[in-house]
Motif scaffolding. Structure first.
Motif, short mmCIF file in Angstrom:
data_model
loop_
_atom_site.label_atom_id
_atom_site.label_comp_id
_atom_site.label_asym_id
_atom_site.label_seq_id
_atom_site.Cartn_x
_atom_site.Cartn_y
_atom_site.Cartn_z
N MET A 194 0.86 -1.07 -0.02
CA MET A 194 0.00 0.06 0.14
C MET A 194 0.83 1.16 -0.17
N SER A 195 0.40 2.43 -0.77
CA SER A 195 1.10 3.57 -0.70
C SER A 195 0.93 4.25 0.55
N ASN A 196 1.82 5.14 0.76
CA ASN A 196 1.77 6.29 2.00
C ASN A 196 2.30 7.51 1.44
N ASN A 197 1.64 8.64 1.07
CA ASN A 197 1.99 9.79 0.58
C ASN A 197 2.34 10.92 1.41
N SER A 198 2.50 10.40 2.63
CA SER A 198 3.17 11.34 3.63
C SER A 198 4.49 11.87 3.42
N PRO A 199 4.94 13.03 3.59
CA PRO A 199 6.22 13.42 3.24
C PRO A 199 7.23 12.88 4.09
N ASP A 200 8.47 12.43 3.56
CA ASP A 200 9.38 12.23 4.58
C ASP A 200 10.00 13.16 5.46
N LEU A 201 10.25 12.73 6.82
CA LEU A 201 10.68 13.75 7.57
C LEU A 201 12.10 13.92 7.86
N PRO B 205 -16.17 5.93 -4.52
CA PRO B 205 -16.58 5.95 -5.66
C PRO B 205 -15.67 5.59 -6.87
N ALA B 206 -14.26 5.71 -6.29
CA ALA B 206 -13.14 5.31 -7.29
C ALA B 206 -13.17 3.90 -7.51
N LEU B 207 -13.76 3.00 -6.69
CA LEU B 207 -13.52 1.78 -7.02
C LEU B 207 -14.33 1.20 -8.33
N ALA B 208 -15.40 2.17 -8.76
CA ALA B 208 -16.24 1.79 -9.90
C ALA B 208 -15.45 1.69 -11.01
N ASN C 27 -3.48 0.59 -7.17
CA ASN C 27 -2.60 -0.43 -6.61
C ASN C 27 -2.90 -1.11 -5.55
N CYS C 28 -4.02 -0.79 -4.91
CA CYS C 28 -4.43 -1.80 -4.08
C CYS C 28 -5.37 -2.86 -4.47
N ALA C 29 -5.50 -2.72 -5.62
CA ALA C 29 -6.49 -3.99 -6.26
C ALA C 29 -5.41 -5.39 -6.22
N PHE C 30 -6.07 -6.44 -5.89
CA PHE C 30 -5.50 -7.63 -5.69
C PHE C 30 -4.52 -8.19 -6.72
N SER C 31 -4.87 -7.85 -8.06
CA SER C 31 -4.13 -8.13 -9.23
C SER C 31 -2.97 -7.23 -9.46
N SER C 32 -3.02 -6.19 -8.62
CA SER C 32 -2.02 -5.06 -8.93
C SER C 32 -0.79 -5.62 -8.30
N TRP C 33 -1.14 -5.93 -6.99
CA TRP C 33 -0.08 -6.18 -5.91
C TRP C 33 0.56 -7.49 -5.96
N TYR C 34 -0.40 -8.56 -6.14
CA TYR C 34 -0.09 -10.18 -6.00
C TYR C 34 1.38 -10.36 -6.97
N PRO C 35 1.35 -9.86 -7.99
CA PRO C 35 2.47 -10.28 -8.85
C PRO C 35 4.00 -9.77 -8.12
N LEU D 198 -8.94 8.82 -1.12
CA LEU D 198 -8.17 8.15 -1.95
C LEU D 198 -7.96 8.43 -3.43
N THR D 199 -6.78 8.49 -4.22
CA THR D 199 -6.78 8.91 -5.32
C THR D 199 -6.86 7.57 -6.13
N GLN D 200 -7.22 7.94 -7.49
CA GLN D 200 -7.23 6.76 -8.65
C GLN D 200 -6.14 5.74 -8.55
N SER D 201 -4.80 6.42 -8.54
CA SER D 201 -3.77 5.56 -8.68
C SER D 201 -3.55 4.62 -7.23
N GLU D 202 -3.94 5.26 -6.12
CA GLU D 202 -3.76 4.26 -5.04
C GLU D 202 -4.79 3.29 -4.96
#
Length: 250
Positions: free
Chosen positions: A1-8, A207-210, A66-74, A59-63
Motif C-alpha cells: 500500500m502507498s503512503n503519501n506522507s512526506p518524509d521527515l 466512488p473510485a472503485l467503480a 495499486n490496492c487491487a489484488f491483481s496489482s500487488w499480487y505479482p 484516496l486517489t485513483q492510482s492508490e
C-alpha cells in the motif's frame, strides 16, 4: 500500500521510529484542527461533513488501482499464498452474485404457498419445490468449470475473495464454519451469503472503485488461527507497519 506522507528525514537517513504515543498525539492534533474547521466544510449538497472523514485524505485513483489484488499480487507472490485470479468475470456470474437470496445455481428452493398457521400445524402440503435459476441466472457453467480448474491447480482446497474483500462475514454458510472451498458450490455459498462481497460489487466503499474491474480470486487454503493474521504495510520495498486483523484476541 502507498503512503503519501512526506518524509521527515533525508533520503539517506534511516526511517524514524514512531511510538504509539506519537500516533495518538498526531491523531488528536488532526481531530482538533478538523473540529475547529468542521462548520465551514460541507459536501456538494451543502450538508455538513462528518468530522471523522476529515482525518484522512480521499484516496486517489492510482492508490485505488495499486490496492487491487491483481496489482500487488505479482510483486508479493513469493511471500504470500499461491493464488489464481479469474478475470474478467462473466456478466451473468456477477448478476447471479447480486441477485436476491442465498442459493447455488441449479438447486431447488422451497417456497410456501399457504397461509400462516400455528407452528407445527402444517402437514407440508403447502410447500413446493421451485427452480432457482430460471429467470435469475441464464448460464454460469463456464465460470463453474473455471473455478473447478483453478481449485485443482491450488491442490484441491482454496478460499475465495473478490478484488477488495474476503467473505469473512459468511463463514456461517459453510458446513465447516471456515472459508475453505473444495467445489464451485462451496465458493458460491460463501460469496452469496456475504454482505462484504455484495458491497464490493456494488462499489459502496469508495466512488473510485467503480473504475476497477471486479475479479474473483482463489487462494490456496491454509487453516490459520485468526489471532495470527496481520496486515502489513509496505512503502518503497520496506515494511513500515503491522496491525492485527482480528483485535479481539489481544
Amino acid at each position: 500500500m502507498s503512503n503519501n506522507s512526506p518524509d521527515l528525514q533525508g533520503a539517506d537517513s534511516p526511517p524514524a521510529l514512531y511510538t504509539e504515543e506519537d500516533a495518538r498525539t498526531a491523531i488528536s492534533a488532526l481531530a482538533l484542527t478538523n473540529n475547529q474547521d468542521a462548520e465551514a466544510v460541507t459536501d456538494s449538497q451543502g450538508e455538513a461533513v462528518d468530522d471523522n472523514t476529515l482525518l484522512f485524505a480521499p484516496l486517489t485513483q492510482s492508490e485505488v488501482d495499486n490496492c487491487a489484488f491483481s496489482s500487488w499480487y505479482p510483486n508479493f507472490s513469493r511471500v504470500t499464498f499461491k493464488s489464481e485470479i479469474i478475470r474478467p468475470l462473466d456478466a451473468e456470474f456477477v448478476k447471479y452474485l447480486l441477485s436476491d437470496g442465498v442459493f447455488v445455481p441449479g438447486q431447488k428452493r422451497m417456497e410456501y404457498h399457504g397461509e400462516l398457521e400455528e407452528f407445527g400445524s402444517s402437514n407440508g402440503s403447502d410447500w413446493s419445490d421451485s427452480d432457482d435459476g430460471g429467470d435469475v441466472v441464464e448460464d454460469i457453467s463456464s465460470t463453474t468449470a473455471e473455478i473447478s480448474r483453478r481449485i485443482e491447480i491450488l491442490g484441491g482446497s482454496a478460499f475465495p475473495r473478490t478484488t477488495w474483500s474476503a467473505p469473512t462475514d459468511a463463514d456461517w454458510a459453510s458446513t465447516t464454519s471456515t472459508l475453505e472451498c473444495k467445489t464451485p458450490q462451496d465458493v458460491y455459498w460463501l460469496l452469496k451469503a456475504s454482505t462484504k462481497i455484495a458491497k464490493d460489487l456494488l462499489n459502496e466503499r469508495y466512488p473510485a472503485l467503480a473504475s476497477v474491474e471486479p475479479e474473483l480470486v482463489l487462494r490456496k487454503w491454509a487453516n490459520l488461527h485468526p489471532s495470527m493474521v496481520f496486515r502489513c504495510f509496505v512503502r518503497n520495498n520496506s515494511l513500515i507497519g503491522i496491525s492485527q486483523v482480528d483485535v479481539q484476541f489481544h
